[in-house]
Write a protein that holds these residues in place. Structure first.
Motif, PDB file in Angstrom:
ATOM      1  N   LEU A  34       0.926  -1.177   0.024  1.00  0.00           N
ATOM      2  CA  LEU A  34      -0.042   0.131  -0.024  1.00  0.00           C
ATOM      3  C   LEU A  34       0.936   1.314   0.095  1.00  0.00           C
ATOM      4  CD1 LEU A  34      -2.702  -0.956   2.464  1.00  0.00           C
ATOM      5  CD2 LEU A  34      -3.079  -0.082   0.234  1.00  0.00           C
ATOM      6  N   ALA A  35       1.972   1.169   0.732  1.00  0.00           N
ATOM      7  CA  ALA A  35       3.008   2.373   0.970  1.00  0.00           C
ATOM      8  C   ALA A  35       3.406   2.609  -0.499  1.00  0.00           C
ATOM      9  CB  ALA A  35       4.112   2.147   1.851  1.00  0.00           C
ATOM     10  N   SER A  36       3.877   1.557  -1.415  1.00  0.00           N
ATOM     11  CA  SER A  36       4.513   1.923  -2.521  1.00  0.00           C
ATOM     12  C   SER A  36       3.191   2.405  -3.800  1.00  0.00           C
ATOM     13  CB  SER A  36       4.866   0.581  -3.098  1.00  0.00           C
ATOM     14  OG  SER A  36       5.785   0.007  -2.474  1.00  0.00           O
ATOM     15  N   ARG A  37       2.104   1.943  -3.474  1.00  0.00           N
ATOM     16  CA  ARG A  37       0.911   2.381  -4.466  1.00  0.00           C
ATOM     17  C   ARG A  37       0.645   3.972  -3.766  1.00  0.00           C
ATOM     18  NH1 ARG A  37      -3.842  -0.360  -6.141  1.00  0.00           N
ATOM     19  NH2 ARG A  37      -2.416  -2.239  -6.158  1.00  0.00           N
ATOM     20  N   LEU A  38       0.593   4.145  -2.758  1.00  0.00           N
ATOM     21  CA  LEU A  38       0.373   5.484  -2.397  1.00  0.00           C
ATOM     22  C   LEU A  38       1.498   6.406  -2.506  1.00  0.00           C
ATOM     23  CD1 LEU A  38      -1.553   4.775   1.166  1.00  0.00           C
ATOM     24  CD2 LEU A  38      -2.426   5.810  -0.848  1.00  0.00           C
ATOM     25  N   ARG A  39       2.525   6.031  -2.431  1.00  0.00           N
ATOM     26  CA  ARG A  39       3.823   6.854  -2.860  1.00  0.00           C
ATOM     27  C   ARG A  39       4.036   7.144  -4.500  1.00  0.00           C
ATOM     28  NH1 ARG A  39       7.353   3.293  -1.262  1.00  0.00           N
ATOM     29  NH2 ARG A  39       7.586   4.047   0.731  1.00  0.00           N
ATOM     30  N   GLU A  40       3.733   6.238  -5.267  1.00  0.00           N
ATOM     31  CA  GLU A  40       3.640   6.685  -6.558  1.00  0.00           C
ATOM     32  C   GLU A  40       2.320   7.754  -6.890  1.00  0.00           C
ATOM     33  OE1 GLU A  40       3.900   6.601 -10.670  1.00  0.00           O
ATOM     34  OE2 GLU A  40       5.351   6.100  -8.960  1.00  0.00           O
ATOM     35  N   ALA A  41       1.342   7.475  -6.352  1.00  0.00           N
ATOM     36  CA  ALA A  41       0.347   8.391  -6.511  1.00  0.00           C
ATOM     37  C   ALA A  41       0.785   9.961  -6.025  1.00  0.00           C
ATOM     38  CB  ALA A  41      -1.052   8.147  -5.621  1.00  0.00           C
ATOM     39  N   ILE A  42       1.457  10.036  -4.878  1.00  0.00           N
ATOM     40  CA  ILE A  42       1.791  11.254  -4.562  1.00  0.00           C
ATOM     41  C   ILE A  42       2.809  11.883  -5.086  1.00  0.00           C
ATOM     42  CG2 ILE A  42       2.856  12.557  -2.421  1.00  0.00           C
ATOM     43  CD1 ILE A  42       1.569  10.527  -0.695  1.00  0.00           C
ATOM     44  N   ILE A  43       3.852  11.052  -5.650  1.00  0.00           N
ATOM     45  CA  ILE A  43       4.937  11.485  -6.546  1.00  0.00           C
ATOM     46  C   ILE A  43       4.564  11.922  -7.809  1.00  0.00           C
ATOM     47  CG2 ILE A  43       7.162  10.960  -7.563  1.00  0.00           C
ATOM     48  CD1 ILE A  43       7.771   9.152  -5.335  1.00  0.00           C
ATOM     49  N   SER A  44       3.540  11.213  -8.456  1.00  0.00           N
ATOM     50  CA  SER A  44       2.981  11.571  -9.748  1.00  0.00           C
ATOM     51  C   SER A  44       2.038  12.669  -9.715  1.00  0.00           C
ATOM     52  CB  SER A  44       2.270  10.250 -10.448  1.00  0.00           C
ATOM     53  OG  SER A  44       1.168   9.916  -9.456  1.00  0.00           O
ATOM     54  N   GLY A  45       1.678  13.060  -8.391  1.00  0.00           N
ATOM     55  CA  GLY A  45       0.763  14.225  -8.457  1.00  0.00           C
ATOM     56  C   GLY A  45      -0.724  13.808  -8.740  1.00  0.00           C
ATOM     57  N   GLU A  46      -0.993  12.445  -8.614  1.00  0.00           N
ATOM     58  CA  GLU A  46      -2.447  11.755  -8.615  1.00  0.00           C
ATOM     59  C   GLU A  46      -3.121  12.296  -7.255  1.00  0.00           C
ATOM     60  OE1 GLU A  46      -4.796   7.634  -9.161  1.00  0.00           O
ATOM     61  OE2 GLU A  46      -2.989   7.683  -8.991  1.00  0.00           O
ATOM     62  N   LEU A  47      -2.487  11.981  -6.235  1.00  0.00           N
ATOM     63  CA  LEU A  47      -2.656  12.800  -4.944  1.00  0.00           C
ATOM     64  C   LEU A  47      -2.167  14.157  -4.648  1.00  0.00           C
ATOM     65  CD1 LEU A  47      -2.784   9.775  -2.291  1.00  0.00           C
ATOM     66  CD2 LEU A  47      -4.718  11.107  -3.168  1.00  0.00           C
ATOM     67  N   GLN A  48      -2.846  15.270  -4.683  1.00  0.00           N
ATOM     68  CA  GLN A  48      -2.226  16.695  -4.670  1.00  0.00           C
ATOM     69  C   GLN A  48      -1.791  17.096  -3.569  1.00  0.00           C
ATOM     70  OE1 GLN A  48      -5.359  19.154  -6.155  1.00  0.00           O
ATOM     71  NE2 GLN A  48      -5.393  18.163  -8.085  1.00  0.00           N
ATOM     72  N   ALA A  49      -0.694  17.690  -3.286  1.00  0.00           N
ATOM     73  CA  ALA A  49      -0.054  18.038  -2.365  1.00  0.00           C
ATOM     74  C   ALA A  49      -1.098  18.741  -1.370  1.00  0.00           C
ATOM     75  CB  ALA A  49       1.138  19.153  -2.685  1.00  0.00           C
ATOM     76  N   GLY A  50      -1.064  18.616  -0.295  1.00  0.00           N
ATOM     77  CA  GLY A  50      -1.930  19.073   0.899  1.00  0.00           C
ATOM     78  C   GLY A  50      -3.250  18.749   1.125  1.00  0.00           C
ATOM     79  N   SER A  51      -3.469  17.629   0.055  1.00  0.00           N
ATOM     80  CA  SER A  51      -4.968  17.243   0.395  1.00  0.00           C
ATOM     81  C   SER A  51      -5.131  16.169   1.269  1.00  0.00           C
ATOM     82  CB  SER A  51      -5.327  16.368  -0.966  1.00  0.00           C
ATOM     83  OG  SER A  51      -4.395  15.432  -1.348  1.00  0.00           O
ATOM     84  N   LYS A  52      -6.231  16.181   2.022  1.00  0.00           N
ATOM     85  CA  LYS A  52      -6.725  15.184   2.917  1.00  0.00           C
ATOM     86  C   LYS A  52      -6.701  13.770   2.439  1.00  0.00           C
ATOM     87  CE  LYS A  52      -9.843  14.145   6.634  1.00  0.00           C
ATOM     88  NZ  LYS A  52     -11.309  14.680   7.532  1.00  0.00           N
ATOM     89  N   ILE A  53      -6.073  12.687   3.182  1.00  0.00           N
ATOM     90  CA  ILE A  53      -6.327  11.398   2.770  1.00  0.00           C
ATOM     91  C   ILE A  53      -7.575  10.734   3.872  1.00  0.00           C
ATOM     92  CG2 ILE A  53      -5.294   8.920   2.839  1.00  0.00           C
ATOM     93  CD1 ILE A  53      -2.321  10.622   2.325  1.00  0.00           C
ATOM     94  N   ASN A  54      -8.540  10.566   3.302  1.00  0.00           N
ATOM     95  CA  ASN A  54      -9.582  10.019   3.711  1.00  0.00           C
ATOM     96  C   ASN A  54      -9.532   8.399   3.912  1.00  0.00           C
ATOM     97  OD1 ASN A  54     -12.491   8.678   4.140  1.00  0.00           O
ATOM     98  ND2 ASN A  54     -12.984  10.883   4.296  1.00  0.00           N
ATOM     99  N   LEU A  55      -9.323   8.025   5.175  1.00  0.00           N
ATOM    100  CA  LEU A  55      -8.987   6.853   5.722  1.00  0.00           C
ATOM    101  C   LEU A  55     -10.250   5.751   5.288  1.00  0.00           C
ATOM    102  CD1 LEU A  55      -7.474   6.509   9.003  1.00  0.00           C
ATOM    103  CD2 LEU A  55      -6.103   6.528   6.618  1.00  0.00           C
ATOM    104  N   ASP A  56     -11.250   6.092   5.362  1.00  0.00           N
ATOM    105  CA  ASP A  56     -12.426   5.288   5.112  1.00  0.00           C
ATOM    106  C   ASP A  56     -12.577   5.099   3.758  1.00  0.00           C
ATOM    107  OD1 ASP A  56     -14.735   3.498   6.077  1.00  0.00           O
ATOM    108  OD2 ASP A  56     -15.988   5.215   4.845  1.00  0.00           O
ATOM    109  N   LYS A  57     -12.356   6.151   2.796  1.00  0.00           N
ATOM    110  CA  LYS A  57     -12.554   5.931   1.309  1.00  0.00           C
ATOM    111  C   LYS A  57     -11.270   5.376   0.732  1.00  0.00           C
ATOM    112  CE  LYS A  57     -15.027  10.286   0.707  1.00  0.00           C
ATOM    113  NZ  LYS A  57     -14.888  11.775   0.287  1.00  0.00           N
TER     114      LYS A  57
END
Length: 245
Positions: A34-57
């Motif tokens: 999961l860390a690898s998947r999320l790391r790539e999403a953050i580095i690629s900009g899929e998850l935007q800087a400063g955005s909240k990570i909703n645990l339930d979603k």
């Protein structure tokens, strides 16, 4: 899989899995995957800087329990890609000029030192690995109009930089270099993806690699330092035009 307005992953009809797709094989836990998947999403900009990570979603999207999800996020906190605040939860770490400048400065120092040590200690196998990584990178097309080529180029670009310093024989140093490369790539992949840059990057990579295997310590280290510094300068200028302080 797409980021919600608050930055959290939201499952779509196409993306929502019937099972998590993660398997704890004893070497890579579900949390590390999961860390690898999320790391790539953050580095690629899929998850935007400063955005909240909703645990339930995120839990529903990946179809995992909260325990491995929290494990994965804890890894990203140690990497500097995620922040946690009491009563506010998890957020993607923000970006800033100050952060970029620190990352660039540290990369210049750590990576150049690791390269110097690799040239001093690296064996013939290391030399061959460097030249093979260079060949794969320089033979890979990078076309901003075709996102699939960018993804492959980024993968090989990272491989080249890490292979270049892999002969240093210092695991802690390599860990810090990987961390800094992730932080740097986060800026470069989001802000320089569709810019052509101001130089021949493939030529720079070739000069660094050829100097390294020739054991020309001062030349190769100076070329790598300039290479990292120029990228940092381009990024600072680009962020300034976006009003990022």
């Amino acid at each position: 899989m797409v980021p919600h307005d608050d930055g959290a992953f939201a499952p779509t009809t196409e993306d929502a899995p019937s099972s998590s797709g993660f398997l704890d094989d004893g070497k890579n836990t579900i949390g590390s995957q999961l860390a690898s998947r999320l790391r790539e999403a953050i580095i690629s900009g899929e998850l935007q800087a400063g955005s909240k990570i909703n645990l339930d979603k995120a839990r529903k999207t990946f179809n995992v329990s909260l325990s491995p999800l929290r494990e994965g996020l804890a890894r990203l906190i140690s990497d500097g890609l995620v922040e946690f605040e009491d009563n506010r939860g998890y957020r993607v770490s923000p970006i800033s000029l100050a952060n970029l400048e620190e990352v660039t400065t540290l990369r210049e120092e750590f990576e150049v030192f690791a390269l110097r040590e690799s040239m001093r200690l690296g064996d013939v196998e290391w030399e061959g690995n460097v030249m093979r990584a260079l060949h794969r990178l320089n033979r890979t097309e990078r076309d901003a109009a075709r996102p699939e080529t960018l993804e492959r180029w980024e993968e090989l670009h990272r491989e080249f930089h890490l292979t270049l310093i892999s002969g240093c024989g210092k695991p802690i140093l390599l860990h810090f270099c990987r961390l800094l490369l992730n932080l740097n790539d986060r800026y470069r992949r989001v802000f320089l993806t569709r810019t052509s840059g101001d130089r021949n990057v493939s030529q720079e990579h070739s000069e660094i690699a050829q100097g390294a295997v020739a054991r020309d310590l001062d030349y190769s280290c100076d070329m790598l330092r300039q290479h990292i510094h120029r990228t940092g300068t381009n990024l600072r200028n680009h962020l300034a035009t976006k009003g990022i302080l």
